[in-house]
Design a protein around this motif. Structure first.
Motif, mmCIF file in Angstrom:
data_model
loop_
_atom_site.group_PDB
_atom_site.id
_atom_site.type_symbol
_atom_site.label_atom_id
_atom_site.label_comp_id
_atom_site.label_asym_id
_atom_site.label_seq_id
_atom_site.Cartn_x
_atom_site.Cartn_y
_atom_site.Cartn_z
ATOM 1 N N ALA A 1 0.841 -1.192 0.000
ATOM 2 C CA ALA A 1 0.000 0.000 0.000
ATOM 3 C C ALA A 1 0.881 1.248 0.000
ATOM 4 C CB ALA A 1 -0.920 -0.014 1.212
ATOM 5 N N GLY A 2 0.486 2.233 -0.764
ATOM 6 C CA GLY A 2 1.255 3.474 -0.846
ATOM 7 C C GLY A 2 2.193 3.528 -2.037
ATOM 8 N N GLN A 3 2.461 2.390 -2.670
ATOM 9 C CA GLN A 3 3.284 2.384 -3.878
ATOM 10 C C GLN A 3 2.400 2.822 -5.043
ATOM 11 O OE1 GLN A 3 4.802 -1.618 -4.270
ATOM 12 N NE2 GLN A 3 6.400 -1.288 -2.748
ATOM 13 N N LEU A 4 2.721 3.955 -5.617
ATOM 14 C CA LEU A 4 1.955 4.519 -6.720
ATOM 15 C C LEU A 4 2.901 4.961 -7.823
ATOM 16 C CD1 LEU A 4 -0.367 6.850 -4.610
ATOM 17 C CD2 LEU A 4 -0.977 4.616 -5.562
ATOM 18 N N CYS A 5 2.392 5.016 -9.044
ATOM 19 C CA CYS A 5 3.228 5.506 -10.142
ATOM 20 C C CYS A 5 3.795 6.888 -9.826
ATOM 21 C CB CYS A 5 2.423 5.546 -11.445
ATOM 22 S SG CYS A 5 2.036 3.924 -12.138
ATOM 23 N N ASN A 6 2.977 7.761 -9.214
ATOM 24 C CA ASN A 6 3.451 9.129 -8.987
ATOM 25 C C ASN A 6 4.524 9.249 -7.905
ATOM 26 O OD1 ASN A 6 1.966 9.030 -6.616
ATOM 27 N ND2 ASN A 6 0.410 10.480 -7.299
ATOM 28 N N ASN A 7 4.846 8.142 -7.204
ATOM 29 C CA ASN A 7 5.990 8.195 -6.279
ATOM 30 C C ASN A 7 7.046 7.157 -6.662
ATOM 31 O OD1 ASN A 7 5.072 5.758 -5.112
ATOM 32 N ND2 ASN A 7 4.072 6.803 -3.420
ATOM 33 N N CYS A 8 7.003 6.737 -7.924
ATOM 34 C CA CYS A 8 7.989 5.792 -8.472
ATOM 35 C C CYS A 8 9.135 6.571 -9.116
ATOM 36 C CB CYS A 8 7.309 4.906 -9.525
ATOM 37 S SG CYS A 8 8.435 3.811 -10.417
ATOM 38 N N ALA A 9 10.327 6.029 -9.042
ATOM 39 C CA ALA A 9 11.505 6.670 -9.631
ATOM 40 C C ALA A 9 11.396 6.802 -11.149
ATOM 41 C CB ALA A 9 12.762 5.874 -9.268
ATOM 42 N N LEU A 10 10.582 5.970 -11.795
ATOM 43 C CA LEU A 10 10.448 6.005 -13.247
ATOM 44 C C LEU A 10 9.417 7.020 -13.741
ATOM 45 C CD1 LEU A 10 10.492 2.150 -13.845
ATOM 46 C CD2 LEU A 10 12.378 3.752 -14.219
ATOM 47 N N TYR A 11 8.546 7.480 -12.866
ATOM 48 C CA TYR A 11 7.454 8.384 -13.248
ATOM 49 C C TYR A 11 8.015 9.712 -13.707
ATOM 50 C CZ TYR A 11 2.839 10.641 -12.803
ATOM 51 O OH TYR A 11 1.651 11.287 -13.027
ATOM 52 N N GLN A 12 7.583 10.185 -14.873
ATOM 53 C CA GLN A 12 8.134 11.407 -15.449
ATOM 54 C C GLN A 12 7.265 12.642 -15.237
ATOM 55 O OE1 GLN A 12 8.748 9.882 -19.433
ATOM 56 N NE2 GLN A 12 10.857 9.332 -18.959
ATOM 57 N N GLY A 13 6.152 12.488 -14.561
ATOM 58 C CA GLY A 13 5.310 13.641 -14.254
ATOM 59 C C GLY A 13 5.619 14.164 -12.866
ATOM 60 N N LYS A 14 4.871 15.172 -12.464
ATOM 61 C CA LYS A 14 4.977 15.680 -11.099
ATOM 62 C C LYS A 14 4.145 14.775 -10.205
ATOM 63 C CE LYS A 14 5.245 20.438 -12.691
ATOM 64 N NZ LYS A 14 4.467 21.670 -12.865
ATOM 65 N N ALA A 15 4.483 14.707 -8.950
ATOM 66 C CA ALA A 15 3.747 13.861 -8.007
ATOM 67 C C ALA A 15 2.268 14.234 -7.957
ATOM 68 C CB ALA A 15 4.365 13.945 -6.619
ATOM 69 N N SER A 16 1.943 15.474 -8.235
ATOM 70 C CA SER A 16 0.555 15.931 -8.185
ATOM 71 C C SER A 16 -0.202 15.709 -9.497
ATOM 72 C CB SER A 16 0.521 17.412 -7.823
ATOM 73 O OG SER A 16 1.230 18.156 -8.804
ATOM 74 N N ASP A 17 0.489 15.283 -10.555
ATOM 75 C CA ASP A 17 -0.159 15.068 -11.854
ATOM 76 C C ASP A 17 -1.044 13.826 -11.836
ATOM 77 O OD1 ASP A 17 1.193 17.259 -12.818
ATOM 78 O OD2 ASP A 17 2.664 16.100 -13.963
ATOM 79 N N ALA A 18 -2.185 13.899 -12.513
ATOM 80 C CA ALA A 18 -3.089 12.753 -12.617
ATOM 81 C C ALA A 18 -2.483 11.659 -13.486
ATOM 82 C CB ALA A 18 -4.429 13.186 -13.185
ATOM 83 N N ALA A 19 -1.604 12.050 -14.412
ATOM 84 C CA ALA A 19 -0.948 11.087 -15.300
ATOM 85 C C ALA A 19 0.402 11.645 -15.726
ATOM 86 C CB ALA A 19 -1.820 10.812 -16.523
ATOM 87 N N GLY A 20 1.281 10.743 -16.130
ATOM 88 C CA GLY A 20 2.599 11.162 -16.579
ATOM 89 C C GLY A 20 3.260 10.063 -17.382
ATOM 90 N N GLY A 21 4.350 10.393 -17.993
ATOM 91 C CA GLY A 21 5.067 9.426 -18.809
ATOM 92 C C GLY A 21 5.852 8.430 -17.975
ATOM 93 N N CYS A 22 6.178 7.315 -18.618
ATOM 94 C CA CYS A 22 7.009 6.290 -17.998
ATOM 95 C C CYS A 22 7.847 5.674 -19.106
ATOM 96 C CB CYS A 22 6.149 5.220 -17.328
ATOM 97 S SG CYS A 22 7.135 3.870 -16.620
#
Length: 101
Positions: free
Chosen positions: A59-80
């Protein structure tokens, strides 16, 4: 005169690179049915991860807090980089999740 030409060329190249990165970042959303997404157990909603199939998930592992996520943590979506040209949901997850430094 040479410096002016070099400056104009540098500005043109920089503008082209910036535009290309914005176009790539605004790609379509990744579908969970995509072959690569399926292979990595991608879910657009991390709360729906099959914990029996992916015991590494916590729990708590999300794309927006992954090292590979290319968006901002607050973005609804981002590149990978794993899903070239497509966006992943910020609240999503896949088995390649790695803690952001």
């Amino acid at each position: 005169m040479t410096q002016r030409r070099e400056f104009i060329v540098q500005v043109a190249l920089g503008s082209t690179a910036l535009l290309a990165s914005q176009v790539q970042a605004a790609g379509p959303m990744l579908a969970e049915t995509d072959a690569q997404a399926g292979a990595l157990g991608y879910k657009a909603d991390a709360t729906k991860v099959d914990k029996a199939k992916f015991p590494k998930y916590a729990a708590g592992q999300l794309c927006n807090n992954c090292a590979l996520y290319q968006g901002k943590a607050s973005d609804a979506a981002g590149g990978c980089p794993l899903f070239a040209g497509k966006q992943v949901a910020g609240k999503g997850w896949c088995s390649a999740w790695a803690k952001k430094a």
